[in-house]
Motif scaffolding. Structure first.
Motif, mmCIF file in Angstrom:
data_model
loop_
_atom_site.group_PDB
_atom_site.id
_atom_site.type_symbol
_atom_site.label_atom_id
_atom_site.label_comp_id
_atom_site.label_asym_id
_atom_site.label_seq_id
_atom_site.Cartn_x
_atom_site.Cartn_y
_atom_site.Cartn_z
ATOM 1 N N MET A 160 2.736 -14.173 -2.309
ATOM 2 C CA MET A 160 1.702 -14.675 -2.061
ATOM 3 C C MET A 160 0.744 -13.387 -0.955
ATOM 4 O O MET A 160 0.041 -12.745 -0.961
ATOM 5 C CB MET A 160 0.572 -15.919 -2.944
ATOM 6 N N ARG A 161 1.028 -14.274 0.157
ATOM 7 C CA ARG A 161 0.630 -13.688 1.848
ATOM 8 C C ARG A 161 0.959 -11.779 1.730
ATOM 9 O O ARG A 161 0.052 -11.856 2.339
ATOM 10 C CB ARG A 161 0.618 -14.499 2.360
ATOM 11 N N ASP A 162 1.720 -11.706 1.395
ATOM 12 C CA ASP A 162 2.820 -10.213 1.436
ATOM 13 C C ASP A 162 1.856 -9.255 0.845
ATOM 14 O O ASP A 162 1.611 -8.388 1.790
ATOM 15 C CB ASP A 162 3.992 -10.378 0.786
ATOM 16 N N THR A 163 1.409 -9.683 -0.120
ATOM 17 C CA THR A 163 0.246 -9.712 -0.783
ATOM 18 C C THR A 163 -0.776 -9.148 -0.635
ATOM 19 O O THR A 163 -1.253 -8.021 -0.388
ATOM 20 C CB THR A 163 0.163 -9.937 -3.302
ATOM 21 N N PHE A 164 -1.506 -10.467 -0.534
ATOM 22 C CA PHE A 164 -2.888 -9.769 0.611
ATOM 23 C C PHE A 164 -2.862 -9.187 1.601
ATOM 24 O O PHE A 164 -3.943 -8.234 2.165
ATOM 25 C CB PHE A 164 -3.285 -11.632 1.297
ATOM 26 N N ARG A 165 -1.259 -9.051 2.991
ATOM 27 C CA ARG A 165 -1.737 -8.503 3.571
ATOM 28 C C ARG A 165 -1.413 -6.762 2.779
ATOM 29 O O ARG A 165 -1.878 -5.690 4.044
ATOM 30 C CB ARG A 165 -0.434 -8.490 4.308
ATOM 31 N N THR A 166 -1.032 -6.415 2.205
ATOM 32 C CA THR A 166 -0.044 -5.147 1.701
ATOM 33 C C THR A 166 -2.014 -4.265 0.861
ATOM 34 O O THR A 166 -2.535 -3.228 1.577
ATOM 35 C CB THR A 166 0.678 -4.920 0.467
ATOM 36 N N VAL A 167 -2.421 -5.081 0.107
ATOM 37 C CA VAL A 167 -3.888 -4.683 0.107
ATOM 38 C C VAL A 167 -4.736 -4.844 0.744
ATOM 39 O O VAL A 167 -5.613 -3.239 1.096
ATOM 40 C CB VAL A 167 -4.141 -6.112 -1.360
ATOM 41 N N GLY A 168 -4.353 -5.635 2.135
ATOM 42 C CA GLY A 168 -5.723 -5.526 3.295
ATOM 43 C C GLY A 168 -5.033 -4.287 3.693
ATOM 44 O O GLY A 168 -6.190 -3.444 4.190
ATOM 45 N N ALA A 169 -3.819 -4.062 3.900
ATOM 46 C CA ALA A 169 -3.599 -3.034 5.115
ATOM 47 C C ALA A 169 -4.044 -1.519 4.352
ATOM 48 O O ALA A 169 -4.631 -0.545 4.894
ATOM 49 C CB ALA A 169 -1.724 -2.674 4.710
ATOM 50 N N LEU A 170 -3.843 -1.727 2.504
ATOM 51 C CA LEU A 170 -4.392 -0.177 1.635
ATOM 52 C C LEU A 170 -5.424 0.062 2.189
ATOM 53 O O LEU A 170 -5.956 0.943 2.331
ATOM 54 C CB LEU A 170 -3.402 0.090 1.297
ATOM 55 N N THR A 171 -6.317 -0.958 2.241
ATOM 56 C CA THR A 171 -8.166 -0.997 2.326
ATOM 57 C C THR A 171 -8.264 -0.599 3.749
ATOM 58 O O THR A 171 -8.695 0.370 3.319
ATOM 59 C CB THR A 171 -8.731 -2.414 1.871
ATOM 60 N N GLY A 172 -8.056 -1.139 4.621
ATOM 61 C CA GLY A 172 -8.122 -0.737 6.156
ATOM 62 C C GLY A 172 -7.635 0.795 6.286
ATOM 63 O O GLY A 172 -8.716 1.443 7.192
ATOM 64 N N LEU A 173 -6.450 1.372 5.647
ATOM 65 C CA LEU A 173 -6.181 2.601 5.899
ATOM 66 C C LEU A 173 -7.136 3.452 5.059
ATOM 67 O O LEU A 173 -7.954 4.213 5.676
ATOM 68 C CB LEU A 173 -5.321 2.531 5.083
ATOM 69 N N CYS A 174 -7.807 3.228 3.873
ATOM 70 C CA CYS A 174 -9.010 3.976 3.300
ATOM 71 C C CYS A 174 -10.397 4.336 3.971
ATOM 72 O O CYS A 174 -10.487 4.746 4.508
ATOM 73 C CB CYS A 174 -9.283 3.694 2.064
#
Length: 56
Positions: A1-15
């Motif tokens: 689950m931690r990887d999901t939060f990291r991925t969503v955070g990274a995509l949001t940060g990219l945007c």
């Protein structure tokens, strides 16, 4: 689950990073690489911290 939060955070940060670049009036490959990379790293770190905070 931690990887999901990291991925969503990274995509949001990219945007957010690319939007900030656009708002500041910067353009080009170098600027988009800089703002995108910084945004993705900071967003991924923020996603992990949000996940860790929820486990307490």
């Amino acid at each position: 689950m931690r990887d999901t939060f990291r991925t969503v955070g990274a995509l949001t940060g990219l945007c957010v990073g690319l939007s900030l670049m656009w708002l500041l009036g910067w353009g080009g490959v170098l600027a988009s690489g800089f703002f995108g990379a910084i945004g993705a790293v900071v967003g991924g770190m923020a996603g992990e911290r949000i996940h860790d905070r929820g486990e307490r």
